[in-house]
Structure formats: C-alpha cells, structure tokens
Motif scaffolding. Structure first.
Motif, PDB file in Angstrom:
ATOM      1  N   GLU A   1       6.375  -4.908  51.871  1.00 17.13           N
ATOM      2  CA  GLU A   1       5.383  -5.672  52.160  1.00 17.13           C
ATOM      3  C   GLU A   1       5.680  -7.102  52.517  1.00 17.13           C
ATOM      4  O   GLU A   1       6.872  -7.350  52.500  1.00 17.13           O
ATOM      5  CB  GLU A   1       4.113  -5.362  51.359  1.00 17.13           C
ATOM      6  CG  GLU A   1       3.399  -4.227  51.168  1.00 17.13           C
ATOM      7  CD  GLU A   1       2.771  -4.100  50.041  1.00 17.13           C
ATOM      8  OE1 GLU A   1       2.320  -5.214  49.319  1.00 17.13           O
ATOM      9  OE2 GLU A   1       2.222  -2.828  49.590  1.00 17.13           O
ATOM     10  N   ASN A   2       4.737  -7.784  52.960  1.00 15.80           N
ATOM     11  CA  ASN A   2       5.040  -9.318  53.353  1.00 15.80           C
ATOM     12  C   ASN A   2       5.352 -10.220  52.322  1.00 15.80           C
ATOM     13  O   ASN A   2       4.725 -11.031  51.858  1.00 15.80           O
ATOM     14  CB  ASN A   2       3.880  -9.864  54.157  1.00 15.80           C
ATOM     15  CG  ASN A   2       4.108 -11.077  55.026  1.00 15.80           C
ATOM     16  OD1 ASN A   2       5.222 -11.514  54.874  1.00 15.80           O
ATOM     17  ND2 ASN A   2       3.212 -11.445  55.710  1.00 15.80           N
ATOM     18  N   TYR A   3       6.785 -10.129  51.784  1.00 11.40           N
ATOM     19  CA  TYR A   3       7.200 -10.982  50.731  1.00 11.40           C
ATOM     20  C   TYR A   3       7.356 -12.220  51.264  1.00 11.40           C
ATOM     21  O   TYR A   3       7.280 -13.538  50.403  1.00 11.40           O
ATOM     22  CB  TYR A   3       8.450 -10.358  50.131  1.00 11.40           C
ATOM     23  CG  TYR A   3       9.515 -10.491  51.126  1.00 11.40           C
ATOM     24  CD1 TYR A   3      10.744 -11.540  51.072  1.00 11.40           C
ATOM     25  CD2 TYR A   3       9.876  -9.558  52.063  1.00 11.40           C
ATOM     26  CE1 TYR A   3      11.746 -11.579  51.993  1.00 11.40           C
ATOM     27  CE2 TYR A   3      10.967  -9.477  52.702  1.00 11.40           C
ATOM     28  CZ  TYR A   3      11.865 -10.499  52.892  1.00 11.40           C
ATOM     29  OH  TYR A   3      12.912 -10.842  53.610  1.00 11.40           O
ATOM     30  N   GLN A   4       7.642 -12.639  52.597  1.00 10.60           N
ATOM     31  CA  GLN A   4       8.062 -13.860  53.161  1.00 10.60           C
ATOM     32  C   GLN A   4       6.681 -14.797  52.988  1.00 10.60           C
ATOM     33  O   GLN A   4       6.722 -16.091  52.427  1.00 10.60           O
ATOM     34  CB  GLN A   4       8.135 -13.809  54.576  1.00 10.60           C
ATOM     35  CG  GLN A   4       9.412 -13.459  55.084  1.00 10.60           C
ATOM     36  CD  GLN A   4       9.294 -12.007  55.482  1.00 10.60           C
ATOM     37  OE1 GLN A   4       8.518 -11.260  55.078  1.00 10.60           O
ATOM     38  NE2 GLN A   4      10.270 -11.562  55.981  1.00 10.60           N
ATOM     39  N   GLN A   5       5.450 -13.927  53.137  1.00 12.54           N
ATOM     40  CA  GLN A   5       4.273 -14.983  53.038  1.00 12.54           C
ATOM     41  C   GLN A   5       3.958 -15.400  51.457  1.00 12.54           C
ATOM     42  O   GLN A   5       3.581 -16.453  51.005  1.00 12.54           O
ATOM     43  CB  GLN A   5       2.974 -14.147  53.405  1.00 12.54           C
ATOM     44  CG  GLN A   5       1.582 -14.810  53.507  1.00 12.54           C
ATOM     45  CD  GLN A   5       1.700 -16.155  54.288  1.00 12.54           C
ATOM     46  OE1 GLN A   5       2.102 -16.202  55.361  1.00 12.54           O
ATOM     47  NE2 GLN A   5       1.358 -17.342  53.562  1.00 12.54           N
ATOM     48  N   THR A   6       4.269 -14.308  50.666  1.00  9.14           N
ATOM     49  CA  THR A   6       4.250 -14.991  49.261  1.00  9.14           C
ATOM     50  C   THR A   6       5.116 -15.906  48.713  1.00  9.14           C
ATOM     51  O   THR A   6       4.607 -16.678  48.050  1.00  9.14           O
ATOM     52  CB  THR A   6       4.538 -13.477  48.260  1.00  9.14           C
ATOM     53  OG1 THR A   6       4.104 -12.298  48.912  1.00  9.14           O
ATOM     54  CG2 THR A   6       4.177 -13.562  46.960  1.00  9.14           C
ATOM     55  N   LEU A   7       6.325 -15.766  49.291  1.00  5.80           N
ATOM     56  CA  LEU A   7       7.324 -16.976  49.340  1.00  5.80           C
ATOM     57  C   LEU A   7       6.831 -18.178  49.654  1.00  5.80           C
ATOM     58  O   LEU A   7       7.060 -19.244  49.135  1.00  5.80           O
ATOM     59  CB  LEU A   7       8.729 -16.493  49.420  1.00  5.80           C
ATOM     60  CG  LEU A   7       9.488 -15.455  48.660  1.00  5.80           C
ATOM     61  CD1 LEU A   7      10.486 -15.000  49.450  1.00  5.80           C
ATOM     62  CD2 LEU A   7       9.670 -16.034  47.203  1.00  5.80           C
ATOM     63  N   GLU A   8       6.275 -18.221  50.901  1.00  2.00           N
ATOM     64  CA  GLU A   8       5.684 -19.407  51.568  1.00  2.00           C
ATOM     65  C   GLU A   8       4.583 -20.043  50.543  1.00  2.00           C
ATOM     66  O   GLU A   8       4.475 -21.154  50.526  1.00  2.00           O
ATOM     67  CB  GLU A   8       5.178 -18.912  52.868  1.00  2.00           C
ATOM     68  CG  GLU A   8       4.579 -19.990  53.494  1.00  2.00           C
ATOM     69  CD  GLU A   8       5.663 -21.261  53.886  1.00  2.00           C
ATOM     70  OE1 GLU A   8       6.904 -20.905  54.109  1.00  2.00           O
ATOM     71  OE2 GLU A   8       5.005 -22.464  54.282  1.00  2.00           O
ATOM     72  N   ASP A   9       3.681 -19.155  50.100  1.00  2.00           N
ATOM     73  CA  ASP A   9       2.616 -19.650  49.130  1.00  2.00           C
ATOM     74  C   ASP A   9       3.239 -20.465  48.092  1.00  2.00           C
ATOM     75  O   ASP A   9       2.492 -21.550  47.703  1.00  2.00           O
ATOM     76  CB  ASP A   9       1.766 -18.661  48.676  1.00  2.00           C
ATOM     77  CG  ASP A   9       0.863 -17.965  50.094  1.00  2.00           C
ATOM     78  OD1 ASP A   9       0.932 -18.547  51.163  1.00  2.00           O
ATOM     79  OD2 ASP A   9       0.428 -16.903  49.906  1.00  2.00           O
TER      80      ASP A   9
END
Ligand code: ADP
Ligand code: ASP
Ligand code: MG
Length: 297
Positions: free
Chosen positions: A57-65
């Motif tokens: 899933e979109n782990y990049q977005q989680t890290l960005e948050d």
C-alpha cells in the motif's frame, strides 16, 4: 553522572521540547546523559508505514505525513534556515531509498530499520534545541554503544560489548541519545521491544555506574493504579526495586519491566517524576522496603 529519560509524551510537540529545557533548568544540567524517545505516537505511525510497505500500500504517503508532523514541530522550535530541516528530510529520503532497494522478506528486520527513525529524529531535534538554549550537549548514536544479538524487534543486549563501548564516554559531559535502539554485529539497527526507552536509560545507567536515573513522565510518579483508568489512586513516594518489578510484571505500564534489574544490581537510585511538575519529589525506587503512600494533590 546522571541519566534522564524523556518519553514520547514529554516531546510530543514543540511545547513539549521547550518544556524539556524547562525541566533541565529546574535541575542541574551537568554530567547528564539524556535518553529521548520518539515524539508522541510516531512509533505507532512508523509501524503503519512498515505494514503498508509489506501490504504493497502507499507507505510513501504515510512517511510523508510523519515527516510533515516533524517539520511542524521543528517550525515551532527553530528558524527556517536551521540545518535541522534538511536533516529531517534526509532521514525520510534514507528510509524511502532503503525500502525501495530492500529485498529482505524479514518483517522484523525491515521494521527495525524503519521504526528506529522516530528516535533518531526526535533526539536530533531535542539535542539541537537544547544547544540553541545554551544546554551544551553532544549527540550520540545509541547504536554505536548498545550492541545486541540479531533478534530484530526484541534485541538481547550484549552486556560485555555494550559496557566496553559506554565506558569510553566522558563522565564530565552532557549527552543526548536515543532510547529503544541498538545494533547487531553488522551494525544493522535492532530495537529493544516497544516502550523500550526506559530500558535503554537503565543500560546507560548501569554501564556508567550512574549516581541516579530519572524517567520524566506525564504522571506524578508511580501511583497505586493507572490514573487514566482509576480515579481513586495515590502516589507511592518510596518503593523498593522488588515492589517496582512486581508492579511492572503485573502490567503497571509506567515502567518498562526490563528497566529495574540493571538498576537493582548496582543499587542505582531511580526516580519517576512528572515533567509537568519537576520540582515535586515523585517516586523514589531503591533498596528501601518502606512503602509510604502520600495523597495525590
Ligand atoms: P512515556 O512513554 O512517555 O515515557 P508511558 O506512557 O510509557 O510514558 O508511561 C506513563 C503512563 O503510564 C501514564 O500516562 C499512565 O497512564 C500509565 N500508568 C500505568 N500504570 C501506572 C501507575 N501505576 N502509575 C502511574 N502511571 C501509570
Ligand atoms: N518509541 C518507542 C515506543 O513507542 C520506545 C519508547 O517510547 O519507549 O515503543
Ligand atoms: Mg512510551
């Protein structure tokens, strides 16, 4: 030498980091090693990023948050030209490139490499903020000192190596380092188990033969029960190591269970105090078996 540990609740936002400086001002900040946890609920958020990575899933977005949450905290502490901002970005760039290149299916290994980032950023922000307020300190990477086996997520400390590494520290300086993390023989990060920062502080206390150790919490000290769950609780002002071990064993989550043994072995006086009311005595844990209860005000 004294050891202070500031947990996630104490550094959950910019005001919390500022308050750490207030707490230090109320004590004497000399020959002090500070152990800092990840900010607020960062570890839970990083756990979700790891899960998303394995679930594709979109782990990049989680890290960005998570990155933006740290930048918001840093904005409250530093002016915009401070190097800390590029450092924060670099931590997240490094995690993303690690995850992109990673071929290991070992969840626990990947977890430790990613989740440890919370403590790294928190300790860098705290160290730099304290320097800016004239609390001179040297930042340490705890992974250069605490050595463990390769049981990722629940590393067992190699006391001999760790003791040798920590003995190289000066007892006449101030340090800021991370809780929760160590490293194995190939220098990969290994975490010590959730809520393990209290334990990290005890490892440093043991290896430095510290004069005392204090963990700064959002409660007045060790209470007869969890004040979040029970109304009618009172402060235990003085308990023995055995009593504290028993309480931790039966689930009083205020002290990580592994913390007490190293302190008991060297009879290091141990305090649990409130970072909101640092002048109050809190709880002293020691050899005494006297168990005084005082009314909570
Ligand atoms: P941190 O991670 O910030 O160091 P913790 O959240 O691990 O702090 O520990 C503090 C919390 O422990 C308190 O907010 C309280 O809800 C909980 N707690 C559980 N049992 C007790 C107890 N017997 N006395 C005091 N606090 C307790
Ligand atoms: N940040 C880690 C956790 O939340 C370690 C700690 O705070 O003690 O579990
Ligand atoms: Mg905690």
């Amino acid at each position: 030498m004294k050891i202070y540990k500031f947990g996630g609740a104490s550094v959950k936002d910019a005001a919390g980091v500022m308050n750490v400086a207030e707490v230090l001002a109320s004590q004497d900040f000399e020959n002090c090693l500070l152990v800092v946890s990840a900010m607020g609920k960062t570890t839970n958020a990083l756990e979700i990023a790891v899960k998303n990575y394995f679930d594709k899933e979109n782990y990049q977005q989680t890290l960005e948050d998570i990155k933006q949450a740290h930048i918001a905290i840093a904005n409250g502490l530093f002016n915009e030209s401070h190097d800390i901002f590029s450092e924060i970005s670099l931590f997240f760039d490094d995690i993303i490139s690690f995850l992109r290149r990673n071929k290991s299916p070992n969840y626990n290994f990947v977890y430790d490499q990613v989740v440890s980032c919370g403590e790294m950023i928190s300790s860098r922000i705290s160290s730099e903020y304290l320097v800016s307020k004239c609390f001179e300190n040297t930042w340490l990477d705890a992974r250069d000192f605490i050595k463990t086996d390769n049981n990722f997520r629940e590393g067992a400390v190699d006391w001999e190596l760790t003791g040798k590494n920590i003995a190289a520290l000066s007892k006449e300086k101030n340090y800021v380092t991370q809780g929760f993390i160590g490293s194995e023989e190939n220098n990969f990060t290994v975490t010590l188990g959730r809520e393990g920062s209290d334990y990290s502080a005890a490892i440093f206390a043991y290896c430095l033969d510290a004069d005392h150790m204090t963990i700064w919490k959002d409660v007045p000290g060790v209470m007869t029960g969890d004040p979040r769950k029970f109304q009618d609780v009172s402060l235990l002002s003085n308990i023995s190591y055995e009593e504290a071990i028993e309480m931790a064993y039966y689930g009083a989550s205020v002290i990580h269970p592994k913390t007490l043994q190293p302190l008991k072995q060297k009879s290091i006086p141990f305090f649990v105090k409130s970072f909101l009311e640092p002048e109050r005595p809190g709880t002293q844990v020691g050899n005494s078996t006297k168990n005084e209860e005082t009314e909570m005000k």
